[in-house]
Design a protein around this motif. Structure first.
Motif, PDB file in Angstrom:
ATOM      1  N   ASN A   1       0.830  -1.217   0.000  1.00  0.00           N
ATOM      2  CA  ASN A   1       0.000   0.000   0.000  1.00  0.00           C
ATOM      3  C   ASN A   1       0.858   1.259   0.000  1.00  0.00           C
ATOM      4  O   ASN A   1       0.543   2.227  -0.699  1.00  0.00           O
ATOM      5  CB  ASN A   1      -0.934   0.023   1.209  1.00  0.00           C
ATOM      6  N   VAL A   2       1.931   1.260   0.770  1.00  0.00           N
ATOM      7  CA  VAL A   2       2.804   2.424   0.846  1.00  0.00           C
ATOM      8  C   VAL A   2       3.562   2.609  -0.467  1.00  0.00           C
ATOM      9  O   VAL A   2       3.697   3.734  -0.951  1.00  0.00           O
ATOM     10  CB  VAL A   2       3.762   2.323   2.059  1.00  0.00           C
ATOM     11  N   GLU A   3       4.029   1.522  -1.035  1.00  0.00           N
ATOM     12  CA  GLU A   3       4.726   1.623  -2.326  1.00  0.00           C
ATOM     13  C   GLU A   3       3.778   2.143  -3.403  1.00  0.00           C
ATOM     14  O   GLU A   3       4.172   2.940  -4.251  1.00  0.00           O
ATOM     15  CB  GLU A   3       5.322   0.269  -2.715  1.00  0.00           C
ATOM     16  N   ALA A   4       2.514   1.728  -3.366  1.00  0.00           N
ATOM     17  CA  ALA A   4       1.517   2.220  -4.320  1.00  0.00           C
ATOM     18  C   ALA A   4       1.259   3.711  -4.118  1.00  0.00           C
ATOM     19  O   ALA A   4       1.099   4.450  -5.090  1.00  0.00           O
ATOM     20  CB  ALA A   4       0.225   1.418  -4.190  1.00  0.00           C
ATOM     21  N   ALA A   5       1.228   4.150  -2.861  1.00  0.00           N
ATOM     22  CA  ALA A   5       1.007   5.582  -2.561  1.00  0.00           C
ATOM     23  C   ALA A   5       2.149   6.431  -3.110  1.00  0.00           C
ATOM     24  O   ALA A   5       1.929   7.555  -3.567  1.00  0.00           O
ATOM     25  CB  ALA A   5       0.862   5.787  -1.064  1.00  0.00           C
ATOM     26  N   LEU A   6       3.352   5.907  -3.074  1.00  0.00           N
ATOM     27  CA  LEU A   6       4.507   6.642  -3.600  1.00  0.00           C
ATOM     28  C   LEU A   6       4.372   6.829  -5.108  1.00  0.00           C
ATOM     29  O   LEU A   6       4.709   7.888  -5.632  1.00  0.00           O
ATOM     30  CB  LEU A   6       5.812   5.909  -3.268  1.00  0.00           C
ATOM     31  N   ALA A   7       3.844   5.842  -5.769  1.00  0.00           N
ATOM     32  CA  ALA A   7       3.723   5.876  -7.235  1.00  0.00           C
ATOM     33  C   ALA A   7       2.647   6.857  -7.707  1.00  0.00           C
ATOM     34  O   ALA A   7       2.631   7.230  -8.876  1.00  0.00           O
ATOM     35  CB  ALA A   7       3.416   4.479  -7.760  1.00  0.00           C
ATOM     36  N   MET A   8       1.771   7.271  -6.803  1.00  0.00           N
ATOM     37  CA  MET A   8       0.678   8.182  -7.201  1.00  0.00           C
ATOM     38  C   MET A   8       1.181   9.587  -7.445  1.00  0.00           C
ATOM     39  O   MET A   8       2.071  10.070  -6.885  1.00  0.00           O
ATOM     40  CB  MET A   8      -0.399   8.221  -6.116  1.00  0.00           C
TER      41      MET A   8
END
Length: 158
Positions: free
Chosen positions: A151-158
């Motif tokens: 989830n955190v890695e996905a948030a970074l990609a946003m």
């Protein structure tokens, strides 16, 4: 072998190790430029967001159970919010912008202050909780953190 050892580590040792890791990442970021600086920031972002969320889910509820330690939770939550806001501001910037370095310096200063206050909080926690409780929280901390990574890695990609 390292995983087994980490599983038996108490939560305070894990938190201290993570603080040390972030300090190392900042030292590397200070020397980096361009794509390498972005890579270092991304790693700092992931580490700090994971660390904060995991503390909020595992450590803070435990701290609220003791009168001697609940006083530290509100300030820590405020610091986490401040760090989160700055991380998002930095994420929106390019490393060539002057504000990028200014925000990185501001973030580092906040974290240094947070780490300085650590010994007082840790001493209070050790007086309230047994080694067994701290080790149990350490295991819960590691398990919770592992669940949050994607989830955190996905948030970074946003």
């Amino acid at each position: 072998m390292a995983k087994t050892k980490a599983k038996s580590t108490d939560i305070l040792s894990l938190i201290a190790a993570e603080h040390h890791q972030v300090e190392k990442l900042f030292a590397e970021a200070e020397k980096a430029k361009g794509a390498k600086l972005v890579e270092q920031f991304n790693q700092i972002y992931i580490e700090l967001i994971l660390h904060a969320r995991t503390e909020e889910l595992v450590l803070y509820p435990a701290l609220r159970e003791y009168e001697e330690t609940e006083q530290y939770v509100e300030k820590a939550e405020e610091e986490h919010e401040e760090v989160s806001v700055i991380l998002e501001e930095i994420k929106a910037l390019k490393p060539t912008q002057a504000e990028f370095q200014e925000k990185m310096s501001e973030l580092k200063e906040i974290l240094e202050n947070h780490v300085e206050e650590e010994s007082e909080i840790f001493n209070a926690v050790r007086e309230c909780m047994s080694d067994r409780e701290l080790t149990g929280l350490g295991q819960e901390f590691q398990e919770t953190k592992a669940k949050l990574v994607s989830n955190v890695e996905a948030a970074l990609a946003m």
